[in-house]
Design an enzyme around this catalytic site. Structure first.
Site, PDB file in Angstrom:
ATOM      1  N   GLU A  22      21.249  86.600  71.720  1.00  0.00           N
ATOM      2  CA  GLU A  22      22.805  86.491  71.553  1.00  0.00           C
ATOM      3  C   GLU A  22      23.274  87.839  72.389  1.00  0.00           C
ATOM      4  O   GLU A  22      24.374  87.805  72.886  1.00  0.00           O
ATOM      5  CB  GLU A  22      23.082  86.726  70.190  1.00  0.00           C
ATOM      6  CG  GLU A  22      24.441  86.278  69.932  1.00  0.00           C
ATOM      7  CD  GLU A  22      24.707  86.076  68.422  1.00  0.00           C
ATOM      8  OE1 GLU A  22      23.866  85.295  67.774  1.00  0.00           O
ATOM      9  OE2 GLU A  22      25.789  86.552  67.733  1.00  0.00           O
ATOM     10  N   ASP A  81      21.042  85.012  66.674  1.00  0.00           N
ATOM     11  CA  ASP A  81      21.071  85.297  65.436  1.00  0.00           C
ATOM     12  C   ASP A  81      21.097  83.991  64.720  1.00  0.00           C
ATOM     13  O   ASP A  81      21.643  82.799  65.132  1.00  0.00           O
ATOM     14  CB  ASP A  81      22.306  86.263  64.962  1.00  0.00           C
ATOM     15  CG  ASP A  81      22.170  87.394  65.463  1.00  0.00           C
ATOM     16  OD1 ASP A  81      21.261  87.851  66.026  1.00  0.00           O
ATOM     17  OD2 ASP A  81      23.362  88.112  65.668  1.00  0.00           O
ATOM     18  N   TYR A 124      19.589  91.341  58.837  1.00  0.00           N
ATOM     19  CA  TYR A 124      20.957  90.614  59.457  1.00  0.00           C
ATOM     20  C   TYR A 124      21.923  90.668  58.415  1.00  0.00           C
ATOM     21  O   TYR A 124      21.953  90.410  57.185  1.00  0.00           O
ATOM     22  CB  TYR A 124      20.696  89.171  59.704  1.00  0.00           C
ATOM     23  CG  TYR A 124      21.569  88.504  60.438  1.00  0.00           C
ATOM     24  CD1 TYR A 124      21.907  88.871  61.765  1.00  0.00           C
ATOM     25  CD2 TYR A 124      22.236  87.315  59.867  1.00  0.00           C
ATOM     26  CE1 TYR A 124      22.977  88.265  62.496  1.00  0.00           C
ATOM     27  CE2 TYR A 124      23.375  86.722  60.687  1.00  0.00           C
ATOM     28  CZ  TYR A 124      23.560  87.378  61.581  1.00  0.00           C
ATOM     29  OH  TYR A 124      24.592  86.742  62.389  1.00  0.00           O
TER      30      TYR A 124
END
Lengths: 696, 81
Positions: free
Chosen positions: A10, A111, A322
């Site tokens: 990403e 992600d 995350y």
């Protein structure tokens, strides 16, 4: 012969980490083509070409036509085509396209959430070709550590996560339909009615959020308090003073309050009862993103957006998991001991981590909320290098919260003594922590407001030193702040963990709201009123919540994706027709609000010289410098003028200088305290003000 | 369409817009509580309201308006609606 596999990430930082983790020697070759970085990692017989996007490389855009509304025809196009500001992304699209030639396999390592899955899918579909989508596999990970990334590679799925991609695609399309149509309707209403052009945005989530703030503002602005009286007595126990509270928390008549004071004044209290209770304070669960943003706002005064940005940087540095997660839980698959061993090596955490490692078993205190994609935010144990101040403080908050969740409960002992004073019952309350438990590690972010009482015995006589009955007034509800607004949005189920902070920021940028304690501006109020009159559905929490549920239904396979878009168009169609019919009245009302806001922005207060004009900020056409002058200057009746600081944003305070009567202003400058001053440079109060800052 | 005499907002009924009407209703309701606990007259209550920082801006506007429209301007008068 080696096979080449394209790995799509990403962001460039993530691509660098993925390449390093997956390379057999941990040293991939790094290249840059036209400013687009990529890496080649060798893994067994595979050559992995690790490329990255810059977030979304494809956006929803209008399919032909003019800048008008309603618009229901759209397509996905490269972001540089949809938005000129995204020109840089063109090179990423082209370089990824070139690198994908002759590749045998594809992996999405974006992600693992709705946005990441959609980013990977759009790149594969539109840049690498339709056939790449069928071949592509998906890596799923919650941290960017070597261990997790290698595990994600070994365990990757055979196909992309299509339900998640579809849910993401529909969210973007529905949000675009609402955003583009309502924004154009508002903007064109003003332009067509008055010829004035200003972008006035509103969206599916922004509408109800702005409405929350407006409703609260109406409550505050129409509020009329009522009086009540408190009975407060003061006693001395040992060397310390303590406050006794009357059993009736509020007395609703001044005569009754006065009577109680008269009956208790100078009397002696008789300690009749003594109650002690112990309560357990369980640890707080580890952070979800919303919890982290709220805690960082209340404890560190960071806006939700600042916290999110810091958490993202910490994640990209492989220091935390995350951050875009709703979970307050740490699943058994997480190696807590390994993380604690890492924290033991870090300054400030060694003692706490060592103590926890000494336990025979580690069981985190789990919250109620869960997220199927990611665990609660936790440190990885990797030792950080030098961090920016904001990142360091957010990291500390996350580490301490993680360790606190593994600690035992704290225990609080509360004491309540009942004291009879001439027939009136008072209470003396105290509390103290008898076992610190998790509060020790969470120390900097835990405040114990308990009052520690001395040893007391029933029958003790306590002389009353002072009794009074101060009048108090009921208070209006508090204004929402970024933390409480975020909590309200979460509770009402509107927006997503990733978008809520941006929505709050957009309302500030548009001038709909202002202040740390958020208040709706005249413009925001007028926008809400216009929407409420023509399209009340847009302000309804119910509609946006239903759409969120439908999108979740697409993810779980229970809802048909196309039906959700059709429903959005069904709601928007008649609403936009209503807008067209009322364009003139809406445009005029909003324009009036814009003019009021513009006047308010430059008006500093009443003129102290002529007392009929207003002191306004004026920019000199000759020098380009700003100063303050009286509006009566143009009539030739007043020439009052004042120099102003040339740097920083000037805000009117609505107050007059108590010494000379000129308006007082606040100057806001980056990274400096707000500067409150009288604009009259000759004011005697200047001698007391900050002379170092006084360069006009 | 008639405009509010205090803020010039459209949609006025009886001189006030919706917000100022709500503020007026709150003033009347709050006065009951003030009268029971302090025996203030209506006008003295309005004077008190104007000086109280907890009072909302629109409620203060209405209190000002009611006082300035009171022909006697007398603190002890009780022109309670």
């Amino acid at each position: 012969m080696t096979e080449r596999v394209l790995v799509v990430c990403e962001k460039p930082t993530a691509a660098s980490r993925v390449a390093q983790a997956l390379d057999d020697d941990g040293a991939p070759e790094s290249f840059s083509e036209r400013g687009v970085p990529y890496h080649v990692a060798r893994r067994g017989k595979l050559d992995l070409i690790v490329v990255s996007a810059l977030g979304h490389l494809f956006f929803v855009a209008q399919k032909g036509g003019k800048w008008t509304y309603p618009i229901f025809d759209y397509e996905w196009v490269p972001s540089h085509v949809a938005d000129k500001k995204m020109a840089r992304t063109r090179r990423f699209v082209e370089v990824i396209g070139k690198l994908s030639l002759g590749v045998g396999g594809y992996v999405s390592a974006c992600d693992y959430d709705m946005e990441g899955s959609l980013i990977g899918y759009m790149i594969l579909r539109h840049v690498c070709g339709e056939e790449s989508v069928a071949k592509a596999r998906r890596m799923r990970f919650s941290t960017l550590t070597d261990r997790d990334l290698n595990h994600a590679w070994d365990e990757m799925s055979d196909s992309l996560d299509f339900p998640l991609i579809e849910a993401g695609r529909i969210r973007h399309e529905v949000d675009w339909l609402f955003g583009i149509n309502l924004t154009r309707a508002l903007t064109l209403a003003v332009k067509n009615a008055t010829g004035f052009y200003k972008v006035l945005s509103v969206g599916r989530v922004q509408g109800p959020t702005l409405n929350f703030i407006k409703e609260r503002e109406v409550e505050i602005q129409t509020f009329v308090p009522t009086p009540f009286w408190l009975i407060k007595a003061e006693v001395r126990l040992g060397r310390k003073k303590f406050a006794l509270e009357h059993e009736a928390s509020r007395i609703h008549s001044d005569s009754k309050a006065e009577k109680i004071v008269a009956e208790c004044e100078g009397k002696e209290g008789d300690l009749k009862e003594l109650e002690t209770a112990r309560t357990e304070l369980p640890p707080l669960p580890p952070f979800s993103l919303g919890d982290l943003q709220r805690e960082a706002y209340y404890k560190l005064r960071y806006s939700p957006r600042t916290t999110l940005r810091a958490a993202e940087r910490l994640y990209l540095g492989a220091l935390i998991s995350y951050p875009r997660t709703s979970s307050q839980r740490l699943p058994p698959s997480i190696d807590l001991r390994r993380i604690l061993e890492g924290l033991r090596e870090q300054k400030g955490y060694a003692d706490f981590a060592s103590r926890l490692l000494g336990k025979s078993s580690l069981r985190p205190w789990q919250g109620k909320k869960d997220d199927p994609a990611h665990p609660a935010i936790h440190p990885t144990g990797k030792k950080p290098g030098r961090l920016e101040k904001v990142d360091a403080r957010v990291y500390d908050l996350i580490c301490r919260r993680f360790m606190a969740s593994l600690e035992r409960s704290a225990v609080r002992e509360s004491t309540r003594a009942t004291v009879d004073v001439n027939g009136h019952v008072f209470h003396l309350k105290g509390s103290r922590l008898v076992e610190e438990g998790w509060t020790e590690v969470y120390g900097p972010y835990f405040r114990d407001n308990g009052v520690v009482l001395p040893a007391l015995k029933i029958g003790r006589k306590i002389p009353i030193r002072k009794v009074e009955a101060p009048r108090r007034l009921t208070r209006p509800p508090p204004r929402l702040n970024p933390g409480s607004l975020l909590a309200l949005m979460e509770r009402e189920g509107i927006g997503t963990k990733a978008t809520r902070s941006d929505i709050i920021d957009t309302m500030f940028k548009r001038g709909y709201v202002d202040g740390r304690e958020i208040g709706v501006t005249d413009l925001g109020l007028t926008v809400v009123e216009s929407l409420d009159r023509i399209v009340p559905e847009i302000l309804s929490v119910g509609m946006t919540r239903k759409l969120e549920e439908d999108i979740e239904g697409i993810r779980t396979g229970e809802t048909n994706a196309d039906a959700v878009v059709e429903e959005a168009i069904r709601v928007l169609g008649p609403a936009l027709s209503g807008f067209k019919l009322n364009e003139e009245s809406i445009g005029t009302a909003i324009n009036e609000a814009l003019l009021r806001a513009s006047r308010k922005g430059v008006t500093l207060g009443a003129c102290p010289v002529c007392e009929t004009g207003e002191i306004q900020i004026i920019t000199s056409k000759q020098t380009g410098k700003r100063f303050a002058g009286c509006t009566n200057y143009f009539q030739g009746s007043c020439d009052a003028s004042y120099p102003l600081p040339q740097k920083g944003k000037i805000q009117a305070t609505g107050r007059k200088c108590s010494v000379c009567g000129a308006p007082r202003i606040t100057v806001l400058r980056r990274r400096r305290r707000p500067w409150d001053l009288c604009i009259n440079i000759g004011c005697p109060s200047k001698k007391k003000e900050n002379p170092a800052d006084g360069q006009m | 369409m008639a405009r509010c005499s205090l803020c010039h907002r459209e949609g006025s009924e009886g001189g006030y817009c919706g917000y100022h009407r709500d503020a007026h209703a709150n003033l009347v309701a709050a006065y009951e509580a003030w009268r029971k606990s302090t025996e203030l007259s209506w006008n003295a209550f309005l004077e008190e309201v104007i000086q109280t920082k907890e009072v909302g801006g629109w409620a203060r506007d209405v209190a000002h308006d009611l006082l300035s429209n009171d022909q006697w301007g007398n603190k002890s008068s009780n022109n309670f609606p």
